[in-house]
Design a protein around this motif. Structure first.
Motif, short mmCIF file in Angstrom:
data_model
loop_
_atom_site.label_atom_id
_atom_site.label_comp_id
_atom_site.label_asym_id
_atom_site.label_seq_id
_atom_site.Cartn_x
_atom_site.Cartn_y
_atom_site.Cartn_z
N ILE A 59 0.77 -1.28 0.15
CA ILE A 59 -0.03 -0.15 0.04
C ILE A 59 1.05 1.29 0.11
CG2 ILE A 59 -0.23 -0.37 2.67
CD1 ILE A 59 -2.88 1.31 2.38
N SER A 60 0.42 2.36 -0.91
CA SER A 60 1.16 3.53 -0.75
C SER A 60 0.77 4.10 0.51
CB SER A 60 0.88 4.46 -2.14
OG SER A 60 1.16 5.78 -1.71
N PRO A 61 1.87 4.89 1.23
CA PRO A 61 1.44 5.59 2.55
C PRO A 61 0.36 6.63 2.54
CG PRO A 61 3.79 5.85 2.07
CD PRO A 61 3.36 4.71 1.14
N PHE A 62 0.54 7.36 1.27
CA PHE A 62 0.09 8.56 0.85
C PHE A 62 -1.14 8.36 -0.21
CE2 PHE A 62 4.42 9.41 1.32
CZ PHE A 62 4.22 10.11 2.72
N ARG A 63 -2.02 9.22 -0.03
CA ARG A 63 -3.15 9.42 -1.34
C ARG A 63 -2.72 10.73 -1.66
NH1 ARG A 63 -9.05 8.75 1.07
NH2 ARG A 63 -8.81 6.49 1.27
N ASP A 64 -2.28 11.20 -2.96
CA ASP A 64 -1.76 12.21 -3.29
C ASP A 64 -2.79 12.72 -4.39
OD1 ASP A 64 -0.10 14.18 -4.42
OD2 ASP A 64 1.67 12.70 -4.90
N TYR A 65 -3.08 14.18 -4.01
CA TYR A 65 -4.23 14.95 -4.72
C TYR A 65 -3.51 16.02 -5.41
CZ TYR A 65 -7.93 12.62 -1.87
OH TYR A 65 -8.69 12.13 -1.34
N ARG A 66 -2.04 16.20 -5.36
CA ARG A 66 -1.47 17.27 -6.25
C ARG A 66 -1.98 16.90 -7.93
NH1 ARG A 66 4.53 16.61 -4.01
NH2 ARG A 66 3.64 14.54 -4.31
N GLY A 67 -2.29 18.13 -8.23
CA GLY A 67 -2.51 18.19 -9.69
C GLY A 67 -4.13 17.67 -10.17
N LYS A 68 -4.85 16.99 -8.94
CA LYS A 68 -6.16 16.68 -9.24
C LYS A 68 -7.05 17.97 -9.05
CE LYS A 68 -5.06 11.83 -8.76
NZ LYS A 68 -4.53 11.08 -7.49
N PRO A 69 -8.36 17.87 -9.69
CA PRO A 69 -9.08 18.81 -9.62
C PRO A 69 -10.06 18.49 -8.21
CG PRO A 69 -9.94 17.22 -11.00
CD PRO A 69 -8.62 16.65 -10.62
N ASP A 70 -10.68 19.45 -7.43
CA ASP A 70 -11.47 19.44 -6.38
C ASP A 70 -12.97 19.68 -7.09
OD1 ASP A 70 -12.35 22.08 -7.04
OD2 ASP A 70 -11.72 22.69 -5.07
N LEU A 71 -13.86 19.60 -6.30
CA LEU A 71 -15.29 19.50 -6.58
C LEU A 71 -15.56 20.80 -7.67
CD1 LEU A 71 -17.30 19.59 -3.16
CD2 LEU A 71 -17.60 17.76 -5.30
N TYR A 72 -15.00 21.77 -7.73
CA TYR A 72 -15.21 22.79 -8.63
C TYR A 72 -13.96 23.06 -9.72
CZ TYR A 72 -18.39 23.32 -4.74
OH TYR A 72 -19.44 23.14 -3.93
N GLY A 73 -13.27 22.28 -9.77
CA GLY A 73 -11.98 22.14 -10.87
C GLY A 73 -10.95 23.15 -10.30
N TYR A 74 -10.78 23.34 -9.10
CA TYR A 74 -9.52 24.00 -8.59
C TYR A 74 -8.73 22.85 -8.59
CZ TYR A 74 -6.52 25.16 -4.54
OH TYR A 74 -5.39 25.48 -3.82
N THR A 75 -7.41 23.07 -8.89
CA THR A 75 -6.40 22.12 -8.93
C THR A 75 -5.51 22.14 -7.61
OG1 THR A 75 -6.21 22.25 -11.17
CG2 THR A 75 -4.31 21.02 -9.99
N PHE A 76 -5.38 20.89 -6.75
CA PHE A 76 -4.84 20.78 -5.73
C PHE A 76 -3.22 21.09 -5.64
CE2 PHE A 76 -8.44 18.57 -4.17
CZ PHE A 76 -8.58 19.21 -2.90
N ARG A 77 -2.81 21.99 -5.10
CA ARG A 77 -1.20 22.05 -5.17
C ARG A 77 -0.34 21.52 -4.20
NH1 ARG A 77 -2.24 28.44 -6.30
NH2 ARG A 77 -3.73 27.64 -4.32
N VAL A 78 -0.92 21.27 -2.94
CA VAL A 78 -0.07 20.48 -1.95
C VAL A 78 -0.57 19.35 -1.15
CG1 VAL A 78 1.18 22.69 -1.35
CG2 VAL A 78 -0.99 22.16 -0.27
N THR A 79 -1.89 19.13 -1.46
CA THR A 79 -2.55 18.23 -0.40
C THR A 79 -1.97 16.81 -0.83
OG1 THR A 79 -4.50 19.76 -0.40
CG2 THR A 79 -4.65 17.19 0.17
N VAL A 80 -1.33 16.22 0.17
CA VAL A 80 -1.03 14.58 0.31
C VAL A 80 -1.68 14.09 1.57
CG1 VAL A 80 1.01 12.95 0.11
CG2 VAL A 80 1.13 15.26 -1.58
N ILE A 81 -2.41 13.32 1.36
CA ILE A 81 -3.03 12.65 2.87
C ILE A 81 -1.93 11.43 3.09
CG2 ILE A 81 -4.93 11.72 3.77
CD1 ILE A 81 -5.38 14.44 3.13
#
Lengths: 255, 255
Positions: free
Chosen positions: A181-203
């Motif tokens: 399993i990867s220890p992270f869920r990486d949202y960087r470069g992915k869009p949120d609900l409204y198309g805003y692109t995450f720059r730093v969010t790694v869970i």
């Protein structure tokens, strides 16, 4: 509609002894407790039973403290034999306090109190302590491969320990070893609900899974060393290591 | 045999607008998604929808940065209007870096980056940002009482936000507001499996619940702002506050 994750705590894992096969103990307990193991399940294991199986249990009476351990023991008010063990398990001391704190970077790279050396939930006197497994990623991999061998199922395995945190009260369970399993869920470069692109969010999803498991495991008489998580999305990764969760020293903002 | 905790993520909460009644939205979504609300359930709510309902959404174009905000913006490379908002939401600055870190102690006592001011998952441009609710414990209590009113059931409510951590990579979800639940499970003075008495172990169960919920909530397009936890033991407490999770400054080992 209504997505679900299930956390299942196994209650019939027997007292673990040196040399025991944790993978087999898990599979047998699942059979006894009518829990199926499926592809994609995440199996979360408290490090204490892994340490027991791997013989990482030490009697303080067999430890002779070094001169340095004696000095640190005097300053912190801790048992010199315990300090000797902490030093052996550590790469470096990060912080000492007269109030009894010994914060170290362990040989695994984890920054924590007492190098994870702990005397709870082990048979015998308070002088019997458990160390963290030598290579928790390897321990996780061994358990995972054994489960695959016995059931044919491909699961992820996370080994956990409970630590205090800087700036926040109370301890939480964290991932110290992982496999599959990867220890992270990486949202960087992915869009949120409204198309805003995450720059730093790694869970740190492995730590969140460890914390979730602790809700069942508990610290006391709960007797639940294993939790199986069903229905949780995760990124599979054969090469991932829990060491990725340790922030490299050059990035520390708090020292 | 085999204890279970269930995490249920609601997927039909509509877009939340200022003035919306979150308690009612939860109860209605549960009916739509065939999820029963029972006594002892824990309802975990991402702060973002609470902020929207409470009108804690700000357009950066309406903000005029102070002289101090301009200075900090210059040093950190951040938008001066954002810095102005961060300062307004903060009791004090804990740490600044040229790499763009603004770590503060918020008006709620939480030590975190950017005072929790965040532009993800809000309709509109990147200039529309959300602040943390003014009093997240009160927001949690309001939701809890409304659910009691509508269903007769006594639940606990936790409001969460996702933060980075000192010394550890990746962000995790934490509790910033609570109602009806103690944030801690306190093992001090209790026996372990073998009669050893815990001296220091206090588990931050509210944070662990927040982390567990994040596994379903996610950060992106998951559209799950509410998670209901069933089957988890917790200590009921009418007077508890999430502020108990903020370590008082005199106890900080890392600064």
């Amino acid at each position: 509609m209504a997505k679900k994750i299930e956390l299942i705590g196994l209650e019939t894992i027997p007292e673990v002894k040196k040399g025991d096969d944790i993978g087999e103990l898990i599979v047998k307990a699942c059979r006894r407790e009518n829990v199926s193991i499926e592809n994609g399940d995440i199996i979360i294991v408290t490090h204490k039973i892994v340490s027991k199986a791997e013989g990482r249990i030490v009697n303080l009476n067999n430890i002779t403290p070094s001169k340095r351990a004696l000095e640190i023991a005097k300053y912190t008010g801790k048992d010199p034999r315990l300090v000797e063990l902490i030093l052996k398990e550590s790469d470096k001391i990060v912080k000492l306090s007269k109030e009894g704190h010994i914060i170290v970077k362990t040989i695994h790279g984890i920054v924590c109190a007492n190098a994870g050396v702990d005397s709870s939930n082990i048979a015998g006197t308070e002088e019997i302590v458990a160390l963290i497994p030598k290579d928790p990623d390897f321990s996780a991999r061994k358990i995972r491969l054994r489960i695959k061998e016995l059931t044919g199922k491909d699961v992820a395995v996370i080994i956990t320990d409970t630590y205090g945190r800087p700036l926040r009260e109370g301890m939480i369970n964290m991932a110290i070893g992982i496999s599959g399993i990867s220890p992270f869920r990486d949202y960087r470069g992915k869009p949120d609900l409204y198309g805003y692109t995450f720059r730093v969010t790694v869970i740190a999803v492995a730590d969140e899974l460890a914390s979730a498991a602790e809700l069942l495991m508990g610290q006391g008489k709960e007797k639940i060393p294993i939790v199986i998580v069903k229905g949780c999305y995760y990124k599979r990764d054969e090469k991932a290591s829990a060491k990725e969760l340790n922030m490299p020293e050059e990035k520390w903002l708090f020292k």
